[in-house]
Design a protein around this motif. Sequence first.
Motif, PDB file in Angstrom:
ATOM      1  N   GLN A  11      28.855  39.088  32.451  1.00 23.73           N
ATOM      2  CA  GLN A  11      28.544  38.564  33.782  1.00 23.73           C
ATOM      3  C   GLN A  11      29.653  37.665  34.308  1.00 23.73           C
ATOM      4  N   THR A  12      30.318  36.951  33.415  1.00 25.74           N
ATOM      5  CA  THR A  12      31.477  36.153  33.834  1.00 25.74           C
ATOM      6  C   THR A  12      32.605  37.055  34.308  1.00 25.74           C
ATOM      7  N   LEU A  13      32.835  38.141  33.596  1.00 22.52           N
ATOM      8  CA  LEU A  13      33.894  39.066  33.999  1.00 22.52           C
ATOM      9  C   LEU A  13      33.580  39.680  35.364  1.00 22.52           C
ATOM     10  N   LEU A  14      32.322  40.047  35.595  1.00 26.81           N
ATOM     11  CA  LEU A  14      31.936  40.594  36.894  1.00 26.81           C
ATOM     12  C   LEU A  14      32.167  39.587  38.013  1.00 26.81           C
ATOM     13  N   ALA A  15      31.761  38.341  37.767  1.00 26.18           N
ATOM     14  CA  ALA A  15      31.910  37.308  38.794  1.00 26.18           C
ATOM     15  C   ALA A  15      33.379  37.016  39.063  1.00 26.18           C
ATOM     16  N   ALA A  16      34.174  36.919  38.009  1.00 25.52           N
ATOM     17  CA  ALA A  16      35.596  36.625  38.179  1.00 25.52           C
ATOM     18  C   ALA A  16      36.289  37.753  38.933  1.00 25.52           C
ATOM     19  N   ASN A  17      35.977  38.991  38.583  1.00 30.08           N
ATOM     20  CA  ASN A  17      36.584  40.133  39.264  1.00 30.08           C
ATOM     21  C   ASN A  17      36.125  40.235  40.720  1.00 30.08           C
ATOM     22  N   ALA A  18      34.989  39.599  41.022  1.00 33.76           N
ATOM     23  CA  ALA A  18      34.507  39.543  42.404  1.00 33.76           C
ATOM     24  C   ALA A  18      35.135  38.384  43.168  1.00 33.76           C
ATOM     25  N   ALA A  63      35.057  20.246  31.914  1.00 30.80           N
ATOM     26  CA  ALA A  63      34.822  21.112  30.757  1.00 30.80           C
ATOM     27  C   ALA A  63      35.264  22.531  31.083  1.00 30.80           C
ATOM     28  N   PRO A  64      36.560  22.799  31.048  1.00 36.70           N
ATOM     29  CA  PRO A  64      37.065  24.137  31.392  1.00 36.70           C
ATOM     30  C   PRO A  64      36.712  25.159  30.317  1.00 36.70           C
ATOM     31  N   GLY A  65      36.983  26.416  30.616  1.00 40.65           N
ATOM     32  CA  GLY A  65      36.680  27.476  29.665  1.00 40.65           C
ATOM     33  C   GLY A  65      37.301  27.254  28.304  1.00 40.65           C
ATOM     34  N   GLU A  66      38.500  26.694  28.270  1.00 46.35           N
ATOM     35  CA  GLU A  66      39.171  26.449  26.988  1.00 46.35           C
ATOM     36  C   GLU A  66      38.361  25.517  26.092  1.00 46.35           C
ATOM     37  N   GLU A  67      37.612  24.596  26.714  1.00 47.57           N
ATOM     38  CA  GLU A  67      36.755  23.690  25.941  1.00 47.57           C
ATOM     39  C   GLU A  67      35.669  24.478  25.226  1.00 47.57           C
ATOM     40  N   ALA A  78      38.456  36.120  26.370  1.00 47.91           N
ATOM     41  CA  ALA A  78      38.470  37.159  27.413  1.00 47.91           C
ATOM     42  C   ALA A  78      37.962  36.599  28.737  1.00 47.91           C
ATOM     43  N   MET A  79      36.984  35.721  28.671  1.00 46.80           N
ATOM     44  CA  MET A  79      36.451  35.098  29.884  1.00 46.80           C
ATOM     45  C   MET A  79      37.488  34.187  30.533  1.00 46.80           C
ATOM     46  N   VAL A  80      38.184  33.407  29.713  1.00 45.72           N
ATOM     47  CA  VAL A  80      39.237  32.528  30.227  1.00 45.72           C
ATOM     48  C   VAL A  80      40.320  33.345  30.913  1.00 45.72           C
ATOM     49  N   LYS A  81      40.718  34.440  30.267  1.00 47.74           N
ATOM     50  CA  LYS A  81      41.782  35.283  30.823  1.00 47.74           C
ATOM     51  C   LYS A  81      41.357  35.919  32.146  1.00 47.74           C
ATOM     52  N   ALA A  82      40.117  36.406  32.206  1.00 47.58           N
ATOM     53  CA  ALA A  82      39.648  37.053  33.429  1.00 47.58           C
ATOM     54  C   ALA A  82      39.631  36.079  34.600  1.00 47.58           C
ATOM     55  N   CYS A  83      39.210  34.863  34.351  1.00 46.92           N
ATOM     56  CA  CYS A  83      39.171  33.868  35.422  1.00 46.92           C
ATOM     57  C   CYS A  83      40.578  33.437  35.811  1.00 46.92           C
ATOM     58  N   ASP A 134      43.291  35.303  35.555  1.00 48.48           N
ATOM     59  CA  ASP A 134      43.909  36.423  36.257  1.00 48.48           C
ATOM     60  C   ASP A 134      43.417  36.528  37.700  1.00 48.48           C
ATOM     61  N   ASN A 135      42.159  36.139  37.919  1.00 43.94           N
ATOM     62  CA  ASN A 135      41.590  36.226  39.262  1.00 43.94           C
ATOM     63  C   ASN A 135      41.694  34.916  40.031  1.00 43.94           C
ATOM     64  N   ARG A 136      42.362  33.932  39.443  1.00 48.51           N
ATOM     65  CA  ARG A 136      42.621  32.642  40.078  1.00 48.51           C
ATOM     66  C   ARG A 136      41.339  31.947  40.530  1.00 48.51           C
ATOM     67  N   VAL A 137      40.351  31.966  39.640  1.00 52.47           N
ATOM     68  CA  VAL A 137      39.109  31.233  39.875  1.00 52.47           C
ATOM     69  C   VAL A 137      38.895  30.285  38.697  1.00 52.47           C
ATOM     70  N   GLN A 138      38.131  29.235  38.930  1.00 49.06           N
ATOM     71  CA  GLN A 138      37.856  28.283  37.864  1.00 49.06           C
ATOM     72  C   GLN A 138      36.722  28.794  36.977  1.00 49.06           C
ATOM     73  N   LEU A 139      36.866  28.546  35.680  1.00 50.58           N
ATOM     74  CA  LEU A 139      35.798  28.772  34.715  1.00 50.58           C
ATOM     75  C   LEU A 139      35.428  27.426  34.116  1.00 50.58           C
ATOM     76  N   THR A 140      34.184  27.043  34.287  1.00 47.45           N
ATOM     77  CA  THR A 140      33.702  25.762  33.800  1.00 47.45           C
ATOM     78  C   THR A 140      32.475  25.997  32.941  1.00 47.45           C
ATOM     79  N   ILE A 141      32.399  25.304  31.799  1.00 48.36           N
ATOM     80  CA  ILE A 141      31.274  25.459  30.896  1.00 48.36           C
ATOM     81  C   ILE A 141      30.259  24.346  31.166  1.00 48.36           C
ATOM     82  N   GLY A 142      28.979  24.691  31.110  1.00 50.44           N
ATOM     83  CA  GLY A 142      27.923  23.760  31.485  1.00 50.44           C
ATOM     84  C   GLY A 142      27.633  22.695  30.449  1.00 50.44           C
ATOM     85  N   TYR A 143      28.662  21.958  30.057  1.00 50.78           N
ATOM     86  CA  TYR A 143      28.476  20.843  29.127  1.00 50.78           C
ATOM     87  C   TYR A 143      28.021  19.624  29.927  1.00 50.78           C
TER      88      TYR A 143
END
Length: 375
Positions: A123-130, A345-349, A149-154, A156-165
Amino acid sequence: MHANRGPRGISRREMLQTLALGGAAAALPGAFAGPAPARRLGVALVGLGGYSRDLLAPALQLTRHCRLAGIVTGSPHKIAEWQGSYGIPDANVYGYDDFHRIADNDDIDVVYVVTPNHLHMPQTLLAANAGKHVWCEKPMAMDAAEGEAMVKACRDNRVQLTIGYRMQHEPNTRRFMAMAEERPFGRIVKLRADAGWFGWRDGADDAWRLDPARGGGAMYDMGVYCVNAARYSTGLEPTAIRAWNETARRDVFGEVDETMRFELEFPGDIVAKCVTSFGRNLNTLQVDCERGWYALSPFQAYEGNAGRASDGTVFPAQLGERPRMQAEQMDQDALAILNGSPPRAPGEEGVRDMRVLDAAFASARADNGKVAIGG
């Protein structure tokens, strides 16, 4: 009540000590103050289970920098109730099969993934690709490879990935994170982080927590709090782990872990001893140092996270009743997007925690042998 103590039993001396440690500065979240923002981000919740229903959707009614704009669900029978409660237009309602169409919806800026763990990556990949920013609940994935893979997809699509910490937005937790660097009681020697709850909710929304293929078990659900706390309380990355699966109720939990005990080794001979469980109520974080200690109990509750230090300093609960924590979390994450700044809390975290969980499961499978944690 003592004449010199307030309604929470905190003396003036204790409050001054808390101020000296900076707790009061964090007690006034900027997200809930100041003039109305020029723009609020539209958020679509993906997955309409209990956490979305009871906490995230109500919290979005309190936020200043984002708003509930859409929903994505695999349960069509829930749609009418959500639309009736929140006025969500038909154009902003999606199923899992047409989720990709969200790319054409300019009213939605962020997708918040709140589904069972095995769905987080796809679902993260779908959202990032959107082209949508992604907020993803913890644990971010089933393993570190999925997280990467989630970090890379976001990226590549120049969107932020944040984890719900959510705890990394809580003022006392942020104070502990600062103390990891300041070391006010000298060198950290050891720490303890325990997270668990007793009982089991027998409902459709939680059935997946008993399924290993969907990311069930205490380690995924609660153990990640311990892992993340051990990391932010030391400011270091663990190098090795030993883990013990101590599941007692095999008739209930079958193939997933009911209770997991583990020990993390950190540089500087620091050891973190942790327990996570679906069979015990656990909610304590304590950091022991050369010249004293400091602790929060509870440390990962939805409200009321408070604690003390060995010198009498108190850390009073600050954010207020639920769902203020979730509102603060989402407002701060929205501000990171609006300001083009890194999220707390970015995806790398999340990937760092997944590396620890990968090693924990490997250790438990290998008769509790020590497993190195990959970097």
